[in-house]
Design a protein around this motif. Sequence first.
Motif, PDB file in Angstrom:
ATOM      1  N   LYS A 238     -57.157  71.152  33.604  1.00 48.05           N
ATOM      2  CA  LYS A 238     -58.231  71.269  34.578  1.00 48.05           C
ATOM      3  C   LYS A 238     -57.850  70.466  35.819  1.00 48.05           C
ATOM      4  N   LEU A 239     -58.277  70.938  36.982  1.00 47.34           N
ATOM      5  CA  LEU A 239     -58.003  70.236  38.235  1.00 47.34           C
ATOM      6  C   LEU A 239     -59.300  69.708  38.840  1.00 47.34           C
ATOM      7  N   ASP A 240     -59.223  68.528  39.436  1.00 50.55           N
ATOM      8  CA  ASP A 240     -60.349  67.931  40.160  1.00 50.55           C
ATOM      9  C   ASP A 240     -59.804  67.493  41.518  1.00 50.55           C
ATOM     10  N   VAL A 241     -60.165  68.238  42.564  1.00 45.37           N
ATOM     11  CA  VAL A 241     -59.602  68.003  43.891  1.00 45.37           C
ATOM     12  C   VAL A 241     -60.728  67.691  44.866  1.00 45.37           C
ATOM     13  N   ARG A 242     -60.657  66.527  45.515  1.00 47.80           N
ATOM     14  CA  ARG A 242     -61.682  66.094  46.475  1.00 47.80           C
ATOM     15  C   ARG A 242     -61.009  65.395  47.651  1.00 47.80           C
ATOM     16  N   GLU A 243     -61.826  64.959  48.616  1.00 50.48           N
ATOM     17  CA  GLU A 243     -61.297  64.086  49.660  1.00 50.48           C
ATOM     18  C   GLU A 243     -60.982  62.734  49.037  1.00 50.48           C
ATOM     19  N   TYR A 244     -59.999  62.058  49.599  1.00 52.07           N
ATOM     20  CA  TYR A 244     -59.535  60.811  48.986  1.00 52.07           C
ATOM     21  C   TYR A 244     -60.648  59.770  48.884  1.00 52.07           C
ATOM     22  N   ALA A 245     -61.452  59.680  49.909  1.00 54.01           N
ATOM     23  CA  ALA A 245     -62.516  58.676  49.911  1.00 54.01           C
ATOM     24  C   ALA A 245     -63.482  58.869  48.750  1.00 54.01           C
ATOM     25  N   ASN A 246     -63.580  60.101  48.249  1.00 57.81           N
ATOM     26  CA  ASN A 246     -64.516  60.403  47.173  1.00 57.81           C
ATOM     27  C   ASN A 246     -63.885  60.412  45.786  1.00 57.81           C
ATOM     28  N   ILE A 247     -62.575  60.136  45.735  1.00 63.74           N
ATOM     29  CA  ILE A 247     -61.904  60.232  44.431  1.00 63.74           C
ATOM     30  C   ILE A 247     -61.152  58.960  44.062  1.00 63.74           C
ATOM     31  N   GLU A 248     -60.884  58.099  45.019  1.00 73.69           N
ATOM     32  CA  GLU A 248     -60.058  56.914  44.760  1.00 73.69           C
ATOM     33  C   GLU A 248     -60.647  56.029  43.667  1.00 73.69           C
ATOM     34  N   SER A 249     -61.944  55.746  43.738  1.00 71.22           N
ATOM     35  CA  SER A 249     -62.546  54.829  42.774  1.00 71.22           C
ATOM     36  C   SER A 249     -62.446  55.377  41.356  1.00 71.22           C
ATOM     37  N   ASP A 250     -62.612  56.697  41.184  1.00 63.62           N
ATOM     38  CA  ASP A 250     -62.485  57.295  39.858  1.00 63.62           C
ATOM     39  C   ASP A 250     -61.048  57.204  39.353  1.00 63.62           C
ATOM     40  N   ALA A 251     -60.097  57.392  40.256  1.00 64.53           N
ATOM     41  CA  ALA A 251     -58.690  57.302  39.862  1.00 64.53           C
ATOM     42  C   ALA A 251     -58.350  55.898  39.389  1.00 64.53           C
ATOM     43  N   LEU A 252     -58.796  54.892  40.125  1.00 60.68           N
ATOM     44  CA  LEU A 252     -58.511  53.506  39.763  1.00 60.68           C
ATOM     45  C   LEU A 252     -59.232  53.096  38.482  1.00 60.68           C
ATOM     46  N   ALA A 253     -60.354  53.754  38.191  1.00 62.20           N
ATOM     47  CA  ALA A 253     -61.110  53.438  36.979  1.00 62.20           C
ATOM     48  C   ALA A 253     -60.571  54.163  35.746  1.00 62.20           C
ATOM     49  N   GLY A 254     -59.517  54.962  35.907  1.00 62.96           N
ATOM     50  CA  GLY A 254     -58.928  55.663  34.778  1.00 62.96           C
ATOM     51  C   GLY A 254     -59.708  56.876  34.318  1.00 62.96           C
ATOM     52  N   GLU A 255     -60.427  57.518  35.245  1.00 65.75           N
ATOM     53  CA  GLU A 255     -61.253  58.668  34.884  1.00 65.75           C
ATOM     54  C   GLU A 255     -60.445  59.956  34.706  1.00 65.75           C
ATOM     55  N   PHE A 256     -59.172  59.946  35.112  1.00 64.72           N
ATOM     56  CA  PHE A 256     -58.337  61.144  34.996  1.00 64.72           C
ATOM     57  C   PHE A 256     -57.223  60.921  33.977  1.00 64.72           C
ATOM     58  N   ASP A 257     -56.778  62.008  33.377  1.00 62.21           N
ATOM     59  CA  ASP A 257     -55.604  61.925  32.500  1.00 62.21           C
ATOM     60  C   ASP A 257     -54.332  61.812  33.333  1.00 62.21           C
ATOM     61  N   ALA A 258     -54.363  62.416  34.505  1.00 65.09           N
ATOM     62  CA  ALA A 258     -53.221  62.361  35.415  1.00 65.09           C
ATOM     63  C   ALA A 258     -53.733  62.410  36.846  1.00 65.09           C
ATOM     64  N   PHE A 259     -52.952  61.843  37.745  1.00 62.66           N
ATOM     65  CA  PHE A 259     -53.370  61.827  39.145  1.00 62.66           C
ATOM     66  C   PHE A 259     -52.137  61.978  40.026  1.00 62.66           C
ATOM     67  N   ILE A 260     -52.238  62.871  41.000  1.00 62.40           N
ATOM     68  CA  ILE A 260     -51.127  63.116  41.925  1.00 62.40           C
ATOM     69  C   ILE A 260     -51.377  62.312  43.192  1.00 62.40           C
ATOM     70  N   LEU A 261     -50.429  61.485  43.547  1.00 64.90           N
ATOM     71  CA  LEU A 261     -50.616  60.585  44.684  1.00 64.90           C
ATOM     72  C   LEU A 261     -49.373  60.557  45.547  1.00 64.90           C
ATOM     73  N   SER A 262     -49.573  60.605  46.837  1.00 66.93           N
ATOM     74  CA  SER A 262     -48.501  60.354  47.791  1.00 66.93           C
ATOM     75  C   SER A 262     -48.563  58.882  48.138  1.00 66.93           C
TER      76      SER A 262
ATOM     77  N   PHE B  49     -52.453  61.129  27.186  1.00 69.39           N
ATOM     78  CA  PHE B  49     -51.225  60.492  27.640  1.00 69.39           C
ATOM     79  C   PHE B  49     -51.098  59.030  27.210  1.00 69.39           C
ATOM     80  N   LYS B  50     -52.012  58.590  26.368  1.00 72.34           N
ATOM     81  CA  LYS B  50     -51.800  57.308  25.689  1.00 72.34           C
ATOM     82  C   LYS B  50     -50.623  57.453  24.727  1.00 72.34           C
ATOM     83  N   ASP B  51     -50.344  58.686  24.323  1.00 75.35           N
ATOM     84  CA  ASP B  51     -49.222  59.023  23.447  1.00 75.35           C
ATOM     85  C   ASP B  51     -47.957  59.187  24.299  1.00 75.35           C
ATOM     86  N   ALA B  52     -46.965  58.359  24.059  1.00 72.07           N
ATOM     87  CA  ALA B  52     -45.734  58.383  24.854  1.00 72.07           C
ATOM     88  C   ALA B  52     -45.010  59.727  24.742  1.00 72.07           C
ATOM     89  N   SER B  53     -45.103  60.373  23.572  1.00 72.58           N
ATOM     90  CA  SER B  53     -44.403  61.649  23.421  1.00 72.58           C
ATOM     91  C   SER B  53     -45.032  62.746  24.268  1.00 72.58           C
TER      92      SER B  53
END
Length: 501
Positions: free
Chosen positions: A374-398, A283-287
């Motif tokens: 691929k999906l990576d689903v965890r409790e928020y406390a265990n996934i937030e730091s990875d999300a902020l570090a850019g470890e995912f291609d996409a992240f679903i957040l409320s 997703f670095k590619d805008a298209s």
Amino acid sequence: MRLPARLLSLSAVTAASALLLTGCFSESASDDSAGGSAGGDGKRVRVAMMNPPRSGLSPLSDDAFKLSRWSTAETLVTLDADGDAEPALATKWQQNARTWTFEIRDGVTFHDGTKLTAESVVRSLTRAATASPKPRILDGVDLTVKADGDSVAVTTGTEDPLVPQRLSSPQLSILAAKAYRGKTVSPVGAGTGPFELTKVNGTSSATLDRYDDYWGGTAKSPGIDVKFVPDGTARAATLRSGEADVVEAVPVSQAALLDEDLVTEVPMPRTNTLYLNTGSGPFKDASLRAAAREAVDAESIVKGVYEGRADVAKGLLGPALPWAADLREPVQRAKSGDPNGRTITIGTFTDRAELPEVAQTLQQRLQKAGFKVKLDVREYANIESDALAGEFDAFILSRATVLDSGDPAAYLYSDFGSKGSFNISQLSDRKVDAALEKAAGTKTGDARRRAVVDAEAAVLATDAAIPMLHERVIQGDAAGVVDVEHDPRERALITADTYVK
């Protein structure tokens, strides 16, 4: 489908076993040892909350909003329904260029008996301003605080029209000196609210007792017993079983199983968004971001996952900010490219029960569009730091869009500014930064609202974030609960006026 009996506007305002719930609130469910009821009948309020503390209830983290919802920690100002600042621990304020002067309320004591002073305020605000990381509300803000007699002078690096609104953030709560004795900030016995936080049992529970010397008058309930119940089915079951008086964030799937008279649907300034990693990966590619956007079918998610209890997003800012729709114009975006079987990983969390199902729905849509997902689903406390570090291609957040200041400019900067502390999309875009800077510097009113919508358009043009829907949070209140709050900003829940019959 049975809809909730009550629907509040902004201005008005998986399975779990029975064994999991047995004795959930039994320790103090009917304990009246804290004293008389002062308008209630001596029952403590039992609350089932969704997210356990992530930072030991430090006010410098998102845990601050729990302290606010329990009415134990307070700020200099609060916000009314329109987002305007009102007196709290400060009685009045005035601006002189870059400096705002706040007069501190007299006669306020902390829960340890010490007096609220200008020096107390300076200590708390300075600790927040120099924290690493800073509270989100201070992203990009150079703030210094000095005592001036019974007042406090707050000076910013540049003229800031939103200082009072910023100081309403629960992350800028004012606590007693004892809270700051260690490396971490402990709110236990250190607030100024009608309820004193007396005990925290890790991530499982918390206890609060009425503080009889509260400056705003004695609370009607003798105390609050909080249990953290991340599982949505189990949380809803505490209301059905009578083990909780107030249940926050009832999952949509459970709402129809509850007595409709016990359910309130609250339209929230909260957007369910698919964040795309613009810094690395496909997703670095805008298209390819455009291809993902075109694959998302928000209407089917609203109907299928949320059972119609949400609004399809037209932008990042939803119905809770009706002026945004009136100002919004079409946005020019990149053309869609061919995913060509590129593999992407989407992350999300279980704490909000609908999100894993949203992830599965998106997985199907994106695979149909040509991605491998691929999906990576965890409790928020265990996934937030990875999300902020850019470890995912996409992240679903409320994501709450006016949580901190009552003004969406702070949310936009935090999530999409190149120096924002919550930039999951890893976005660094000069046009976006310029639009955010303009919005932040514009005085409150129509001009600021226009600048905010322009900043939203700049973000949407990048496809760094794909807004899908705006949530309506469902709250459950037992029949005997009186005057519990239904707050779209998720700052208030149990107040001095709340009690159980």
